[in-house]
Write an enzyme that holds these catalytic residues in place. Structure first.
Site, short mmCIF file in Angstrom:
data_model
loop_
_atom_site.label_atom_id
_atom_site.label_comp_id
_atom_site.label_asym_id
_atom_site.label_seq_id
_atom_site.Cartn_x
_atom_site.Cartn_y
_atom_site.Cartn_z
N SER A 169 2.83 2.12 -3.40
CA SER A 169 3.84 1.27 -4.01
C SER A 169 3.31 -0.10 -4.44
CB SER A 169 5.01 1.07 -3.04
OG SER A 169 4.58 0.33 -1.89
N LYS B 189 2.57 -8.81 -4.07
CA LYS B 189 3.57 -7.75 -4.18
C LYS B 189 4.95 -8.34 -3.92
CE LYS B 189 4.22 -3.07 -2.26
NZ LYS B 189 3.59 -2.08 -1.35
N SER C 102 0.11 3.12 0.30
CA SER C 102 0.52 2.22 -0.77
C SER C 102 -0.53 1.21 -1.21
CB SER C 102 1.81 1.50 -0.39
OG SER C 102 2.89 2.40 -0.41
#
Length: 555
Positions: free
Chosen positions: A263, A191, A287
């Protein structure tokens, strides 16, 4: 600016004032201002009491200005650390050997598409037996990332030069008999809120899209030390919320008209589409769980204090957690085994053992479930109940439990306050208007609103959080793992606040073809047991082996 608005802004004299702070600091604090201000907080001090406070509040405000002159980059942590450990809790003192089954008779598939969905043990067996080189495997995944990454909008940066360099090194080491373990030579992605030397770390947000941080985050460093090959930085919703980032909106490979949620949007989408064997995500409030559901992946959110966040963007110092997104619970265990534990930089990390082994007797685990949550009518209930039935037929006795009865949703203010502090400079500079999302539930407004939460109320919320931690300890006294619906329950909020680990796994499909998931929650530092139970479920069902096809269609 009308008088009422001016007074409202001045209400924040007991904490930061926002973008107007410098101008307003010139105004003298009056009783009238404070009378207006206290209405925001539900207080009722009389005029005499407020008058006595004005001089001290004036001093405070001048102090805010001096403090703001101190440079505070995002990586500077507060001098307070959340402690998830309740009174009376103890983790095992012994550290057992990590053990999963090594596969011996793995062959390269006739259809190369199948290679994209091989498990970590399968890929490790191919590399160890020299049926494929790390360079070949890395090139294979890079090609898939180039082909499908733009369609899914799941990649911010391909680290191709670094990846091929690391792959060549892995091949030399494996050839020389210096095999490091199952991650050696296997590509992965992270990420894009994890720092990587020589590559941009964008945090998914336009104000930071050209940002370079000259270091590797601890998680990245540990995976590379295990022989892993970093091939891509993956998208995240801007500043770790949602699936909308400065370059677009990350899509679910099951339906390109739908977002991958967030996310950890790119991490889940890339793994689900077979663009990577595994990726690293983060969770503050869903997330990892949410994109794993939208993309049909397996996600592990570890205990708070398990994995170092050194080199990761901070959103909420007391709630941020880092974990793997994979296609199976066993793969998640393998990756987690490489990244957990103290590094001397993130002082919130505990030195607790991770005793995952293929010798765990799952049928001896004491397993609970949130009975009332499963009994209410909700979408995907049929798949959830079917999952419970699978476990019952496997000999798992499910014991009904309930979560503590506290106002947990109100404690979400924690993220507003800590996020406002983490992005204080962004807000006061006005650069928050560069963020793509500007609606009332987006970060710019959340950060501004967070500045109007009094420090006293934030501290009181954390005291209620302490009660929550202690009450959860009592609820789980006789439980090793419990099961919850992934959504529509207070469980997601509760366990992110208490720091409990969870494993989210696919359970089938909705009528529209999108995946569904269920969640296994362990005791604090009980990832091993939660993963073992999740693995049993996956061994008995085919859902984790299903592949999306929507992203393969020609546009």
């Amino acid at each position: 600016m009308n008088h009422k608005l001016k007074l409202t802004l001045l209400a924040a004299t007991c904490f930061s004032l926002g973008a107007y702070a410098t101008k307003l600091a010139e105004d003298k604090i009056t009783v009238q201002m404070l009378q207006q201000a206290q209405q925001l907080f539900g207080l009722n001090f009389n005029a005499s009491q407020l008058d006595s406070a004005t001089s001290e509040l004036q001093d405070f405000r001048e102090g805010y200005e001096r403090i703001r002159k101190v440079e505070l980059p995002n990586n500077v942590t507060p001098a307070i650390t959340f402690n998830p450990i309740p009174v009376g809790f103890k983790w095992p003192s012994d550290k057992d050997a990590f053990k999963v089954d090594e596969l011996k008779k793995v062959k390269l598939p006739a259809n190369k598409e199948d290679l994209a969905y091989y498990s970590i043990p399968q890929l490790a067996a191919l590399l160890k037996s020299k049926q494929i080189t790390s360079v070949e495997l890395t090139t294979f995944y890079l090609d898939r990332l180039k082909q499908y990454g733009p369609k899914l909008e799941c990649v911010t940066t391909l680290t191709e030069e670094l990846a091929l360099q690391q792959a060549r090194k892995a091949d030399k080491e494996i050839k020389a008999g210096k095999y490091k373990g199952m991650l050696h030579g296997i590509p992965f992605g992270v990420k894009d809120l994890l720092a990587t030397r020589n590559y941009n770390t964008t945090w998914g947000a336009a104000p930071y899209k050209d940002q370079q941080i000259d270091m590797d985050a601890t998680v990245v460093e540990r995976l590379q030390n295990a022989g892993g090959v970093l091939v891509a930085k993956l998208t995240l919703g801007e500043l770790a919320m949602g699936d909308v980032w400065y370059g677009g909106k990350t899509k679910s490979p099951w339906d390109l008209s739908r977002g991958s949620s967030g996310s950890s949007a790119g991490s889940a989408a890339a793994v689900a589409a077979g663009l990577l064997p595994y990726a690293i995500g983060t969770e503050t409030l869903g997330s990892i769980v949410s994109p794993s559901t939208a993309c049909g992946t397996t996600g592990l959110r570890p205990t708070f204090g398990r994995v170092s966040r050194y080199g990761a963007m901070a959103l909420s110092w007391s709630m941020d957690k880092i974990g793997p997104i994979t296609r199976s619970a066993e793969d998640a265990a393998i990756v987690f085994n490489a990244i957990y534990g103290p590094d001397g930089n993130d002082l919130s990390v505990y030195d607790a053992p991770f005793n995952y082994s293929n010798k765990i007797d799952v049928k001896k685990l004491r397993v609970g479930y949130l009975k009332k949550d499963f009994e209410r009518k909700y979408a995907f209930q049929e798949n959830d109940l079917a999952a419970l039935e699978v476990l019952k037929k496997a000999g798992i006795e499910l014991v009904p439990i309930e979560l503590p009865d506290l106002p947990v949703n109100d404690l979400i203010m924690t993220i507003s306050v800590e996020g406002a502090a983490a992005f204080d400079e962004l807000t006061r500079s006005g650069r928050d208007n560069e963020l793509k999302q500007q609606h009332k539930n987006a970060w710019p407004n959340i950060f501004r609103s967070g500045r109007f939460i009094p420090a006293v109320e934030y501290i009181q919320a954390q005291r209620v959080r302490t009660l929550l931690v202690q009450q959860m300890h009592g609820k789980l006294k006789d439980i090793d793992v419990y099961i919850s619906p992934s959504f529509g329950s207070s469980n997601l909020v509760v366990t992110n606040l208490t720091g409990h680990p969870c494993v989210v796994v696919p359970t089938g499909s909705q009528k529209n073809g999108m995946p569904t998931t269920i969640t296994f929650i362990g005791k604090l530092f009980g990832e091993a047991e939660a993963l073992a139970l999740a693995k049993l479920y996956q061994d008995l069902t085919p859902h984790d082996e299903k592949r999306p096809t929507a992203f393969l269609a020609k546009q």
